[in-house]
Design an enzyme around this catalytic site. Structure first.
Site, PDB file in Angstrom:
ATOM      1  N   HIS A  13       0.761  -1.428   0.278  1.00 51.38           N
ATOM      2  CA  HIS A  13       0.049  -0.138   0.366  1.00 51.38           C
ATOM      3  C   HIS A  13       0.816   1.431   0.039  1.00 51.38           C
ATOM      4  CE1 HIS A  13      -3.582   2.293  -0.129  1.00 51.38           C
ATOM      5  NE2 HIS A  13      -4.099   1.787   1.540  1.00 51.38           N
ATOM      6  N   ARG A  14       1.804   1.037   0.376  1.00 54.67           N
ATOM      7  CA  ARG A  14       2.675   2.138   0.087  1.00 54.67           C
ATOM      8  C   ARG A  14       3.329   2.756  -1.453  1.00 54.67           C
ATOM      9  NH1 ARG A  14       7.941  -0.231   3.346  1.00 54.67           N
ATOM     10  NH2 ARG A  14       7.755  -1.607   1.789  1.00 54.67           N
TER      11      ARG A  14
END
Length: 649
Positions: free
Chosen positions: A622-623
């Site tokens: 998700h980064r």
């Protein structure tokens, strides 16, 4: 020229794959065969460049260290040197009686050609670790020409003649002993000096043979004390590099007690008798020469006839007497020359490096295990040390915050004895080596996007094609179509095949697509890599997919087969299940999970149609990837799989 099996860390291994064929032109370090044991798979590199003349092993053969693999016609070599090499073969049988070989070199002096032989290296035989010259090189007297290694010593053998290297009679990995011809030098000097130079190596072993003879006499003396002296090192003096024992230690006969080192050799001096160390007469860094007493050993059970000892070795007695007095003032000098601890010196001894490099490392205070090697066969060079020291001096100070990133780990397990106990089942080697990689997932904020694709038409088309593929020996599975569709999509959505930079400020977009395909084996899960699937047809993908899967199950995957992937697909195939959350394989940022397809009723606006639906599970970092982008990715993939013809648009 013959290429032999190197030391692969096991007694024998099986030839899993032959990577070249007769007539191929190969280069130095090019892989020629794949060897496999229950411990490792190793690609054996060629130690020379040239044309493959013959292959002397077959797939499935068991080979050991030194076994001949291929015969090579080296580049730039004529037939003459090849004929001369066997002539050197009788030399090893001569062993210590190598003196008769010297007169043979005298007639050669008339043609100004000199044989350079292996000198006395203190052991029966050693392995050629590195050849430092090539045919045509001009060399000087005392210039190092080869490195030979044994369990006791690493020795750089110097040339006994100056001139041009005419032929080399040995190869890396050969076992050699005293008297074996290393190379022939065409000397520019007259016939008389050449004959003298040739005779010098033969004369050298004479005093050496006396030194070992003296040692047994000292050991056999029925005295309580036995002095262990410096053997013939082939140089005037050497420095004490390491003392392996302490006063009071009990040692066995032939146990290494002290390491002495010169610019040419590193030698472990063995004990001449079993007993207790009574005194150590030298200190670290002290320069010693042949005959100087190193330690005194109180031999086991030999205290009665102590008087004859001085008579048996009158020369050793005066040398031993002043030694204890000299030991005290030498000690401070050793500390100034050697900046490493005893533990660090022990670690350095395990690294592949020459004597001069080890000496420099001690002076600079460098632990060799921390230095990246650039020499042949991972040998550390002086340039590597200088580069390492320069990097350390110019590197910024470490940031204290980095310590917070270290994994804390899990607490120890409690005892289960009160609850029936346990039975231990050892994990497979593959499972054990996977643990560190899987643990990295703890630092990835992972999310999984679920979707399903209608593959009814795609499966019908696959069934129409698989009959023709089967005739060609190709298994056409739905995975080949999925790989092709995902590869096409990754060319548009490049972030999904990228990597988060170390500083966390950018995404590194890869220029090529290399797809990892998870394969279940009896030993665990392994992930071979399919190269550039976006550039291949469905048929090519199906063929390579079958080959990689078979190699994985047969344990024949090479290290290259497992490296470089930037996206992974994991399929449960026919195992079962409806959905799962695959783990992102760092440094990748996304992985696609495939569950078994199932017939389901799908609403068409007026009624339900039976459709073959394929569950998709896209896990992502998700980064790097936003949730909306992941949803769009799986949506695009479902449309590609629903109508594979859109790949052509």
């Amino acid at each position: 020229m013959k290429i032999t099996t190197p030391d692969i860390g096991v007694d024998k291994a099986t030839v899993a794959e032959i990577l070249i064929k007769v007539g191929d032109t190969i280069s130095v370090d090019e892989s020629i065969v794949l060897l496999e044991s229950d411990k490792a798979s190793v690609e054996v590199p060629s130690t020379s460049a040239g044309v493959v003349k013959s292959i002397l092993v077959n797939q499935g053969d068991e080979v050991a260290e030194g076994a001949v693999l291929i015969e090579l016609e080296a580049e730039g070599q004529t037939a003459a040197p090849a004929v001369e090499a066997p002539q050197a073969a009788p030399a090893p049988a001569a062993e210590v009686k190598a003196e008769p070989v010297a007169p043979v070199a005298a007639p050669a002096a008339a043609s100004q050609t000199v044989d350079v032989q292996v000198p006395d290296i203190g052991v029966e035989k050693a392995v050629v670790g590195e050849i430092l010259v090539a045919v045509g090189d001009e060399i000087e007297v005392d210039q190092s020409i080869v490195v030979v290694e044994s369990d006791k010593a690493t020795v750089e053998v110097p040339s006994t003649a100056a001139g041009v290297v005419e032929s080399i009679s040995i190869q890396v990995g050969d076992s050699v002993k005293e008297g074996v011809v290393i190379l022939q030098v065409k000397s520019a000097s007259s016939a008389a000096p050449a004959a003298q130079a040739a005779s010098q190596p033969a004369a050298a072993p004479a005093p050496v043979s006396e030194a070992p003879a003296a040692a047994p006499q000292a050991a056999a003396v029925p005295a309580g004390d036995v002095d262990v002296a410096v053997p013939d090192l082939g140089v005037d003096k050497a420095a004490v590099a390491e003392i392996l024992v302490a006063v009071g230690d009990k040692v066995e006969k032939d146990q290494s007690i002290i390491v002495v080192e010169s610019d040419k050799a590193t030698v472990e001096v063995p004990s001449a008798a079993a007993g207790v160390i009574k005194a150590i007469h030298v200190a670290l860094g002290q320069n010693v020469s042949e005959g100087i007493a190193l330690v005194t050993i109180e031999a086991e059970g030999q205290a009665a006839p102590a008087a004859p000892a001085p008579a048996a070795t009158p020369v050793a007695a005066p040398a031993a007497a002043p030694a204890p007095k000299a030991a005290a003032p030498v000690a401070p000098t050793a500390h100034s020359a050697d900046k490493l601890s005893k533990e660090q010196n022990a670690a350095n001894a395990k690294v592949y490096a020459g004597p001069a490099v080890r000496k420099l490392a001690r002076e600079l205070g460098v632990v060799l295990a921390e230095v990246k090697a650039s020499g042949p066969h991972a040998r550390l060079m002086k340039e590597d040390l200088f580069a390492y020291v320069k990097t350390r001096l110019t590197a910024p100070a470490p940031v204290p915050v980095a310590a917070a990133a270290a994994p804390s780990g899990l607490p120890k397990l409690p005892s289960f004895d009160a609850f029936g106990g346990v039975e231990e089942k050892v994990l497979t080697r593959l499972q054990q080596v996977s643990i560190p990689q899987l643990s990295l997932n703890n630092y990835i904020p992972q999310v999984t996007q679920f979707d399903s694709a209608d593959i009814t038409e795609l499966e019908a088309w696959r069934n129409d094609l698989k009959g023709g593929f089967k005739k060609d020996g190709i298994s056409l599975t739905i995975m080949a179509f999925i790989i092709k569709a995902v590869a096409h999509l990754l060319k548009e959505e490049r972030e999904f095949a990228g990597h988060l930079s170390d500083d966390g400020k950018s995404v590194l977009l890869r220029n090529e697509i290399h797809m990892g395909i998870a394969v279940a084996t009896p030993d665990g899960l392994t992930v071979p890599v399919l190269r550039n699937p976006d550039q291949k047809s469905i048929k090519q993908i199906a063929v390579e997919l079958g080959e990689l899967g078979q190699k994985a199950r047969d344990k024949k995957l090479s290290p290259k087969d497992l490296q470089g992937a930037n996206f992974t697909i994991s399929s449960l195939g026919a195992i079962g299940g409806t959905a799962f959350t695959p783990l992102v394989n760092w440094p990748q940022v996304a992985i696609l999970g495939i569950s078994p397809a199932a017939m389901q009723p799908v609403w068409n606006g007026q009624g339900f149609d039976p459709k073959l639906m394929l569950p998709l599970s896209l896990s992502y970092d998700h980064r790097v990837i936003n949730g909306a982008d992941a949803a769009r990715f799986t949506n695009k993939l479902t449309k590609l799989l629903q109508d594979i013809r859109t790949l052509l648009i």
